[in-house]
Design a protein around this motif. Structure first.
Motif, short mmCIF file in Angstrom:
data_model
loop_
_atom_site.label_atom_id
_atom_site.label_comp_id
_atom_site.label_asym_id
_atom_site.label_seq_id
_atom_site.Cartn_x
_atom_site.Cartn_y
_atom_site.Cartn_z
N GLU A 129 -0.97 28.88 -22.14
CA GLU A 129 -0.65 27.93 -21.08
C GLU A 129 -1.51 26.69 -21.27
O GLU A 129 -2.38 26.64 -22.14
CB GLU A 129 -0.93 28.54 -19.70
N PHE A 130 -1.25 25.68 -20.45
CA PHE A 130 -2.09 24.48 -20.43
C PHE A 130 -3.04 24.57 -19.23
O PHE A 130 -2.64 25.02 -18.15
CB PHE A 130 -1.24 23.21 -20.33
N VAL A 131 -4.27 24.13 -19.42
CA VAL A 131 -5.27 24.24 -18.37
C VAL A 131 -6.04 22.93 -18.24
O VAL A 131 -5.99 22.07 -19.11
CB VAL A 131 -6.26 25.39 -18.67
N GLN A 132 -6.75 22.81 -17.12
CA GLN A 132 -7.65 21.68 -16.91
C GLN A 132 -8.99 21.96 -17.60
O GLN A 132 -9.40 23.11 -17.74
CB GLN A 132 -7.87 21.45 -15.42
N GLU A 133 -9.68 20.90 -17.95
CA GLU A 133 -10.96 21.02 -18.65
C GLU A 133 -12.01 21.78 -17.84
O GLU A 133 -12.85 22.48 -18.40
CB GLU A 133 -11.50 19.63 -18.99
N THR A 134 -11.99 21.67 -16.53
CA THR A 134 -13.02 22.29 -15.69
C THR A 134 -12.64 23.69 -15.21
O THR A 134 -13.38 24.28 -14.42
CB THR A 134 -13.32 21.40 -14.47
N TRP A 135 -11.51 24.21 -15.66
CA TRP A 135 -11.10 25.55 -15.24
C TRP A 135 -11.90 26.60 -16.01
O TRP A 135 -12.58 26.30 -16.99
CB TRP A 135 -9.61 25.74 -15.47
N LEU A 136 -11.81 27.86 -15.57
CA LEU A 136 -12.54 28.94 -16.22
C LEU A 136 -11.83 30.26 -15.95
O LEU A 136 -11.43 30.53 -14.82
CB LEU A 136 -13.98 29.01 -15.69
N CYS A 137 -11.67 31.08 -17.01
CA CYS A 137 -11.09 32.41 -16.81
C CYS A 137 -12.02 33.45 -17.39
O CYS A 137 -13.03 33.14 -18.03
CB CYS A 137 -9.69 32.51 -17.42
N GLY A 138 -11.69 34.71 -17.21
CA GLY A 138 -12.56 35.80 -17.61
C GLY A 138 -12.68 36.00 -19.10
O GLY A 138 -13.53 36.79 -19.55
N GLU A 139 -11.87 35.32 -19.91
CA GLU A 139 -11.93 35.48 -21.36
C GLU A 139 -12.69 34.34 -22.04
O GLU A 139 -12.61 34.17 -23.26
CB GLU A 139 -10.52 35.61 -21.94
N PHE A 140 -13.45 33.60 -21.26
CA PHE A 140 -14.22 32.48 -21.82
C PHE A 140 -15.21 32.96 -22.87
O PHE A 140 -15.89 33.97 -22.71
CB PHE A 140 -15.00 31.77 -20.70
N GLU A 141 -15.29 32.21 -23.98
CA GLU A 141 -16.34 32.37 -24.98
C GLU A 141 -16.78 30.98 -25.40
O GLU A 141 -15.95 30.08 -25.55
CB GLU A 141 -15.83 33.15 -26.20
N HIS A 142 -18.08 30.81 -25.61
CA HIS A 142 -18.58 29.49 -25.98
C HIS A 142 -18.00 29.04 -27.32
O HIS A 142 -17.88 29.84 -28.25
CB HIS A 142 -20.11 29.50 -26.05
N ARG A 143 -17.69 27.78 -27.40
CA ARG A 143 -17.15 27.19 -28.63
C ARG A 143 -18.34 26.85 -29.53
O ARG A 143 -19.06 25.90 -29.29
CB ARG A 143 -16.36 25.92 -28.28
N SER A 144 -18.53 27.65 -30.58
CA SER A 144 -19.69 27.44 -31.44
C SER A 144 -19.46 28.12 -32.78
O SER A 144 -18.45 28.79 -32.99
CB SER A 144 -20.96 27.99 -30.78
N GLY A 145 -20.40 27.95 -33.70
CA GLY A 145 -20.31 28.60 -35.00
C GLY A 145 -19.29 27.94 -35.91
O GLY A 145 -18.99 26.76 -35.79
N THR A 146 -18.76 28.73 -36.81
CA THR A 146 -17.82 28.18 -37.81
C THR A 146 -16.40 28.06 -37.27
O THR A 146 -15.60 27.32 -37.82
CB THR A 146 -17.79 29.08 -39.05
N HIS A 147 -16.08 28.78 -36.21
CA HIS A 147 -14.73 28.71 -35.64
C HIS A 147 -14.68 27.59 -34.59
O HIS A 147 -15.25 27.71 -33.52
CB HIS A 147 -14.37 30.04 -34.99
N THR A 148 -14.03 26.49 -34.94
CA THR A 148 -13.95 25.37 -34.01
C THR A 148 -12.55 24.80 -33.89
O THR A 148 -12.36 23.73 -33.36
CB THR A 148 -14.92 24.24 -34.43
N GLY A 149 -11.53 25.53 -34.40
CA GLY A 149 -10.15 25.10 -34.22
C GLY A 149 -9.86 23.74 -34.83
O GLY A 149 -10.53 23.29 -35.77
N TYR A 150 -8.85 23.07 -34.27
CA TYR A 150 -8.48 21.75 -34.75
C TYR A 150 -9.44 20.68 -34.25
O TYR A 150 -9.91 19.82 -34.99
CB TYR A 150 -7.06 21.40 -34.33
N ARG A 151 -9.79 20.73 -32.96
CA ARG A 151 -10.56 19.62 -32.36
C ARG A 151 -12.04 19.66 -32.68
O ARG A 151 -12.77 18.71 -32.41
CB ARG A 151 -10.35 19.57 -30.85
N GLY A 152 -12.52 20.76 -33.27
CA GLY A 152 -13.91 20.82 -33.63
C GLY A 152 -14.79 21.41 -32.54
O GLY A 152 -14.30 21.94 -31.54
N PRO A 153 -16.12 21.33 -32.71
CA PRO A 153 -17.05 21.96 -31.76
C PRO A 153 -17.13 21.18 -30.45
O PRO A 153 -16.63 20.07 -30.33
CB PRO A 153 -18.38 21.90 -32.50
N PHE A 154 -17.77 21.82 -29.47
CA PHE A 154 -18.10 21.17 -28.22
C PHE A 154 -19.57 21.38 -27.95
O PHE A 154 -20.03 22.53 -27.90
CB PHE A 154 -17.27 21.72 -27.06
#
Length: 233
Positions: A202-227
């Motif tokens: 789904e599409f979400v807002q930047e400030t939303w949060l769900c129970g499957e949250f994991e910090h964006r870090s390490g070598t896995h950063t998708g298309y947009r890169g790290p945060f």
């Protein structure tokens, strides 16, 4: 995801100031009532009167959405503090929408300011941010070492389309396609974001949060890169 949330806020234009409450589902719906008129949209810069007809109350519109106004609201935002666990901060948001600049020219100004308040300190993005992605990226850089936002913008499973994104929302969540998303390394090819795009949850807002949250870090950063994003040299 959880039920709707409510952001206390204020609406101001040349006709006066009014306390309001913004109601959101965290995805693509924001609603509020101003001077007795019900407004709804998928972004704070896209709130239009329900029914589509111009209301009798005094407002200024551009392309069907409110303009020439200041909207302010508060969002509870979770942060993880190393050694202390998860804390709740407050994100103060202010969006100033300018006047219509003329046919086909948009608004003459649109300025977003976000301020994260935690432990008596305020962390604010510089004036001129045009999206929540950029504003929150800048705020995260100011936070003390070991303090990280817990929100969809900072999640390992979220990404934007390479075609671009607006002020807010439009952030694709890939929590139901984690294995494939881990392999994303660009736009195209079998491991590109375009090949996976239709599998977003789904599409979400930047400030939303769900129970499957994991910090964006390490070598896995998708298309947009790290945060936060890597600074360009």
């Amino acid at each position: 995801m959880s039920a709707d949330r409510f952001w206390p806020g204020r609406y101001t234009d040349r006709h006066g100031t009014e306390a309001v409450v913004f109601e959101t589902d965290g995805r693509e719906s924001i609603r509020t009532t101003i001077r007795g008129v019900r407004f709804e949209g998928d972004s704070m810069d896209g709130l239009g009167a329900l029914g589509g007809d111009p209301p009798d109350a005094p407002f200024t519109f551009f392309d069907g959405a409110l303009s020439s106004c200041l909207m302010e609201w508060e969002v509870p935002l979770s942060v993880a503090v190393e050694g202390e666990g998860v804390r709740t901060a407050v994100l103060d948001c202010a969006l100033r929408l300018g006047a219509p600049a003329g046919p086909g020219k948009g608004l003459d100004a649109e300025t977003l300011t976000t301020t994260l308040r935690l432990d008596g300190h305020a962390y604010t993005n510089a004036e001129g941010a045009d999206t929540f992605e950029n504003a929150l990226d800048e705020v995260q850089r100011q936070l003390p070492a070991g303090t990280r936002m817990r929100a969809c913008v900072a999640c390992a499973w979220s990404d934007y389309s390479p075609l671009g994104n607006g002020l807010m929302a439009g952030l694709a969540c890939f929590r139901d396609a984690k294995d494939r998303y881990r392999r994303v390394d660009g736009k195209h090819r079998p491991t590109g974001i375009f090949a996976l795009w239709d599998q977003h949850t789904e599409f979400v807002q930047e400030t939303w949060l769900c129970g499957e949250f994991e910090h964006r870090s390490g070598t896995h950063t998708g298309y947009r890169g790290p945060f936060p994003a890597r600074r360009r040299l």
